[in-house]
Design an enzyme around this catalytic site. Structure first.
Site, short mmCIF file in Angstrom:
data_model
loop_
_atom_site.label_atom_id
_atom_site.label_comp_id
_atom_site.label_asym_id
_atom_site.label_seq_id
_atom_site.Cartn_x
_atom_site.Cartn_y
_atom_site.Cartn_z
N LYS A 171 0.82 -1.39 0.09
CA LYS A 171 0.14 0.04 -0.03
C LYS A 171 0.97 1.29 0.07
O LYS A 171 0.68 2.08 -0.73
CB LYS A 171 -0.76 -0.03 1.25
CG LYS A 171 -1.70 1.22 1.18
CD LYS A 171 -1.99 1.78 2.76
CE LYS A 171 -0.94 2.49 3.31
NZ LYS A 171 -1.32 2.91 4.62
N CYS A 239 -18.47 7.23 5.64
CA CYS A 239 -18.60 5.74 5.87
C CYS A 239 -17.65 5.27 6.88
O CYS A 239 -16.55 4.54 6.05
CB CYS A 239 -18.49 5.07 4.48
SG CYS A 239 -18.86 3.38 4.28
N CYS A 246 -24.99 6.42 7.44
CA CYS A 246 -25.58 6.14 6.29
C CYS A 246 -26.83 7.02 5.90
O CYS A 246 -27.48 6.95 4.55
CB CYS A 246 -26.36 4.62 6.31
SG CYS A 246 -25.00 3.61 6.54
N CYS A 249 -25.98 9.57 3.39
CA CYS A 249 -25.08 9.03 2.14
C CYS A 249 -26.12 8.51 1.01
O CYS A 249 -27.21 7.95 1.01
CB CYS A 249 -24.42 7.43 2.45
SG CYS A 249 -23.55 6.97 1.18
S1 SF4 Z 1 -24.88 3.55 2.71
FE1 SF4 Z 1 -23.11 4.92 2.54
S2 SF4 Z 1 -22.23 5.31 4.53
FE2 SF4 Z 1 -23.56 3.34 4.66
S3 SF4 Z 1 -22.46 1.58 4.50
FE3 SF4 Z 1 -22.99 2.10 2.42
S4 SF4 Z 1 -21.44 3.33 1.44
FE4 SF4 Z 1 -21.06 3.33 3.74
#
Ligand code: SF4
Length: 293
Positions: A171, A239, A246, A249
């Site tokens: 990485k 996230c 979420c 998101c």
């Molecule tokens: S909805 Fe968005 S913040 Fe929630 S786990 Fe999925 S990618 Fe991550």
């Protein structure tokens, strides 16, 4: 700090107007995929949505990431060495702490010669409270000697050469190649990239090494470099490893790990998150013969 605050989590965010506009985005993204390959459509849709979210946020990695920490006015060899040191310090360390340590080092004049002149205990004092600073002080000292003796005072310009240095794994080597040499030879997979690409269901892997291979098969080369920065910032701001936001998101409508849908899912993800964090703590090390730092 975000340029524009993302709306705070509330049940009203799942109501019709935002859901409907996001549904339109999802549909548009899906219809825009010409291959008809659903795997391809999924990551393309998610990346587009994450880019949209990232455009409105400033994450720690944006202002204090390793690409920002080397002195841009330093001569090229010194600049490249500073990039390497910044990345060696970054493992298991918050960007703020890393940036402060790099500033202290640069105040002393950060070059191979100055590092070699420092006794390890003095270097430890400068690096503290960077994660695993004692081991990192030794590795940086050893690296400075190797670079002086074997690389004419520069850093290696190959992944193999970089991975041969103490404490440097794939990485880190991939990021050094990208930032110091401007060459992208592979996807740099850290805990954020590993966690988010699995949460979104792009891949199903158990280690960052497997994630790197899987993502390099899935994503076109044009995404190999930007995907790290994109997902690291997204992982820092939204996230997150535990209690991802979420409800705010844009991926929540289709993300298989979203907690924004039902109480049952929240409970499941909470358990899963604990497990993920445990894995991440182990995987965050650049594993060579033994975990570094
Ligand atoms: S909805 Fe968005 S913040 Fe929630 S786990 Fe999925 S990618 Fe991550």
């Amino acid at each position: 700090m975000p340029k524009r605050l993302i709306a705070t989590s509330s049940s009203s965010e799942c109501t019709s107007s935002s859901s409907s506009s996001e549904s339109k985005i999802v549909k548009a993204e899906n219809s825009g995929n010409s291959s008809g390959n659903s795997e391809n459509a999924t990551w393309r849709r998610d990346v587009a949505l994450i880019r949209k979210m990232r455009a409105d946020m400033v994450a720690p990695v944006d202002t204090m990431g390793c690409h920002k920490l080397a002195d841009p006015l330093a001569e090229p060899k010194i600049h490249r060495f500073q990039v390497l040191v910044a990345l060696m310090l970054s493992s298991q360390t918050r960007d703020e702490v890393n940036a402060a340590a790099m500033k202290r080092l640069k105040d002393h004049g950060l070059s191979i010669q100055t590092i070699r002149a420092f006794p390890v205990p003095d270097l430890e004092k400068i690096l503290c409270p960077v994660g695993f600073y004692k081991r990192k002080a030794v590795y940086i000292q050893q690296t400075a000697k190797i670079l002086e003796d074997s690389y004419s005072g520069d850093i290696p310009d190959t992944l193999d050469g970089l991975c041969s240095l103490p404490g440097v794994g794939p990485k880190m080597a991939n990021l050094v190649m990208q930032i110091a040499w401007g060459k992208c030879e592979g996807i740099a997979v850290d805990t954020h990239v590993h966690r988010i690409s699995n949460r979104l269901g792009w891949i199903k892997t158990t280690t960052p090494e497997k994630t790197q291979k899987a993502l390099e098969s899935l994503l076109p080369r044009s995404e190999w470099q930007p995907i790290n920065h994109l997902l690291v910032g997204f992982g820092q701001m939204l996230c997150q490893p535990v209690r991802p936001k979420c409800a705010t998101c844009l991926c929540r409508l289709t993300c298989p790990s979203s907690t924004a849908k039902t109480g049952e899912k929240v409970e499941k993800l909470t358990k899963k998150s604990r497990k993920t964090v445990k894995i991440e703590k182990e995987d965050a090390f650049e594993v060579k013969e033994e975990p570094d730092f």
